[in-house]
Design an enzyme around this catalytic site. Structure first.
Site: not given
Length: 592
Positions: A414, A454, A479
């Site tokens: 990310t 995920d 998250s």
């Protein structure tokens, strides 16, 4: 002009805990400061400021993001009078070129946006969606058991409908002022000219070479002639330049329909470990504007992304439970770390039970952040030792409540972008293709995500459904925690980080650092990490956090020394702007 100044256990459901802890077996993305001094003098100055531990200060605008090429592209837009929305476009398409393993056109993103003109705070959900043909058994074998993680990741099975292009187009249409095609031009130019491979990219390619070799197109780019690209090697990406030219001419419709969409679908369906993504899935994708989720903390409102992200809820719960405790002893104090660690564990227990895509399952967001509920949960922190067991609480809920604990592995990858523009607009965007290099499938010069992993690999546990199970069109829980902290109705902190499910701990610590410990953004970004999600206390190896090991063990924790490669990008808004970039990665701050 850039100016800088020197500024100073165990979970009740053991099987679920074991599945979550399995993520620890995979190392996070590598840390690297990189070498980018040749880009421009302001980049050189920013790199020097970060190396010296200095926050950057500015009067008018500021940007903090994960790669100097991308930050420079966004800074040039802001210097020319563009908005934070314009800069986001330039930054993201450049990140997709120079940091392809972390984010790009083939992934998704969450954006928290503050409108400087109206004072409105809102969020935009550009999360990937499960194909309409997906079923809850997508990541199970013939006997109904969950697949091993990388057996699910590599190939087409894990690819969700990308959302990042649609999100960029949406925010540009609403708040951009610069020409769309012109914002893509710097990335096109660099893709054609070529860019030097950074130390971090080279290290990650070498570590993942076997999986990258699973696709001929991906291997040809990252492993030319069978050898991983090396530091300083010039990498040219003409297909990416062509994709961006097409987007400049046709707009985002050129991504979701037409030749590129057909190529994406053919790649996913024709890959080993084939997926079920279709042209219809691409054609019907929509960005969703959602209300910001906010939690009170020490006269501030900490606001972020609600479901399908667990970020704002878990950060808000962690801080809310700590509201009644004195943390002023600082990050080296074992009692302070015990309080933060067990508050995080309690938040993660609720997260694992209740949080999923709220378009598909009811999520008790209000109940989970209700002050009375958090005060009740905070009473569990009142002892002197680590909590021996942690389980989900019972927040107020206006629907039937019967969910099993989740079993999903969210690995560190990310990227994050924080921007404040000259008119007071604020953007906090976390963007991803999930695991480093995503599905390892490449189309049009960019990597496709593996975001569907995920979801929980189990759909039920002992007959009870898991909220975050795979369903057609559903968005997997995340998250990612893009955050804007408000005080007296105005933004005062912009924050966010990559890092898998540890994003929540990284972001919460940065906010505590700036509010409770009086740190400036660069100091907060550089703080050693100590993160507890499921019982074991992860301590950042090679930092002052190692000194906590004995004290935490004395109060009952198992500890684990390991790399904790966050990528925090922080801006404090006051009489001046002050920004920091995580020293563990290649990002910088630029401002004027």
């Amino acid at each position: 002009m850039l100016r800088s100044v020197l500024t100073g256990v165990f979970v009740v459901i053991a099987a679920s805990a074991q599945a979550q802890q399995a993520a620890d077996a995979v190392e996070p993305e590598a840390a690297s400061a990189g070498s980018f001094q040749s880009i421009s003098p302001d980049v050189t100055a920013a790199l020097a400021a970060k190396a010296a531990g200095q926050s950057v200060v500015a009067d008018t605008w500021m940007i903090s993001a994960a790669n100097p090429y991308a930050v420079k592209a966004g800074a040039d837009v802001l210097a020319a009078g563009g908005t934070a929305a314009d800069a986001l476009v330039a930054v993201q398409v450049m990140l997709g070129l120079v940091e392809p393993q972390s984010s790009g056109l083939g992934g998704g993103a969450f954006l928290v946006w503050y409108d400087g003109a109206t004072g409105a705070l809102t969020t935009f959900d550009g999360r990937e969606t499960a194909p309409l043909a997906a079923t809850p058994k997508l990541f199970q074998d013939e006997s109904g058991e969950p697949l091993k993680f990388f057996d699910a990741v590599v190939g087409g099975r894990s690819v969700g409908t990308p959302g990042t292009p649609a999100l960029l187009a949406e925010i540009h249409a609403r708040h951009g002022t610069q020409d769309w095609a012109a914002l893509l031009a710097p990335a096109i130019e660099l893709a054609e000219k070529g860019f030097p491979v950074s130390p971090r990219l080279a290290q990650l390619v070498a570590a993942d070479a076997e999986r990258l070799a699973s696709s001929d197109t991906t291997a040809a780019y990252f492993l030319p002639e069978g050898t991983p690209v090396g530091v300083g090697q010039t990498l040219v990406n003409e297909p990416y330049a062509q994709t961006l030219r097409m987007l400049g001419a046709q707009g985002v419709d050129g991504f979701y329909t037409g030749a590129l969409a057909r190529e994406i679908v053919a790649t996913v369906q024709g890959a080993n470990n084939a997926g079920v993504l279709s042209e219809v899935d691409l054609a019907i994708y929509t960005v969703k504007e959602r209300p910001a989720v906010c939690a009170s903390y020490r006269a501030h409102e900490v606001c972020g992304m609600g479901p399908p992200s667990s970020g704002a809820i878990a950060v808000g719960q962690t801080l809310g439970m700590l509201e009644g405790y004195d943390l002023s002893a600082g990050p080296d104090d074992v009692t302070v770390r015990r309080l933060i660690g067990d508050a995080s564990r309690l938040a993660f227990a609720d997260r694992g039970r209740y949080v999923a895509d709220s378009d598909y399952v009811p999520v008790p967001v209000k109940g989970m952040l209700e002050p009375a509920y958090l005060a009740q949960r905070a009473e569990l922190l009142a002892g002197d030792d680590a909590l021996p067991e942690v389980s989900a609480g019972a927040p107020a809920f206006d629907h039937a409540l019967n969910w099993a604990d989740d079993e999903a592995i969210e690995l560190p990858s990310t990227s994050h972008i924080s921007i404040v523009d000259a008119t007071g607009n604020v953007a906090s965007m976390t963007t991803t293709i999930e695991n480093g290099f995503g599905s390892r499938l490449m189309v049009g010069g960019f990597l496709l995500n593996n975001e569907l992993t995920d979801f929980s690999f189990r759909s039920h546990r002992e007959g009870v459904p898991v909220a975050n199970r795979v369903e057609p069109g559903k968005r997997p829980r995340s998250s990612m925690s893009p955050t804007v902290v408000m005080k007296d109705g105005a933004p005062v902190i912009v924050a966010g980080s990559p890092g898998g499910s540890r994003i929540i701990g990284y972001t919460a610590q940065a906010i505590i650092g700036m509010i409770d410990w009086g740190l400036d953004p660069q100091q907060a970004a550089a703080l050693p990490h100590a993160v507890n999600r499921f019982g074991t206390y992860d301590l950042e190896a090679g930092t002052d956090a190692e000194a906590l090991q004995e004290g935490l063990a004395d109060v009952g924790y198992e500890t684990n020394l390991r790399p904790l490669t966050s990528g925090l990008h922080l801006i404090r808004i006051g009489d001046q702007l002050s920004g920091g970039a995580d020293p563990r990665r290649e990002g910088i701050v630029l401002g004027d």
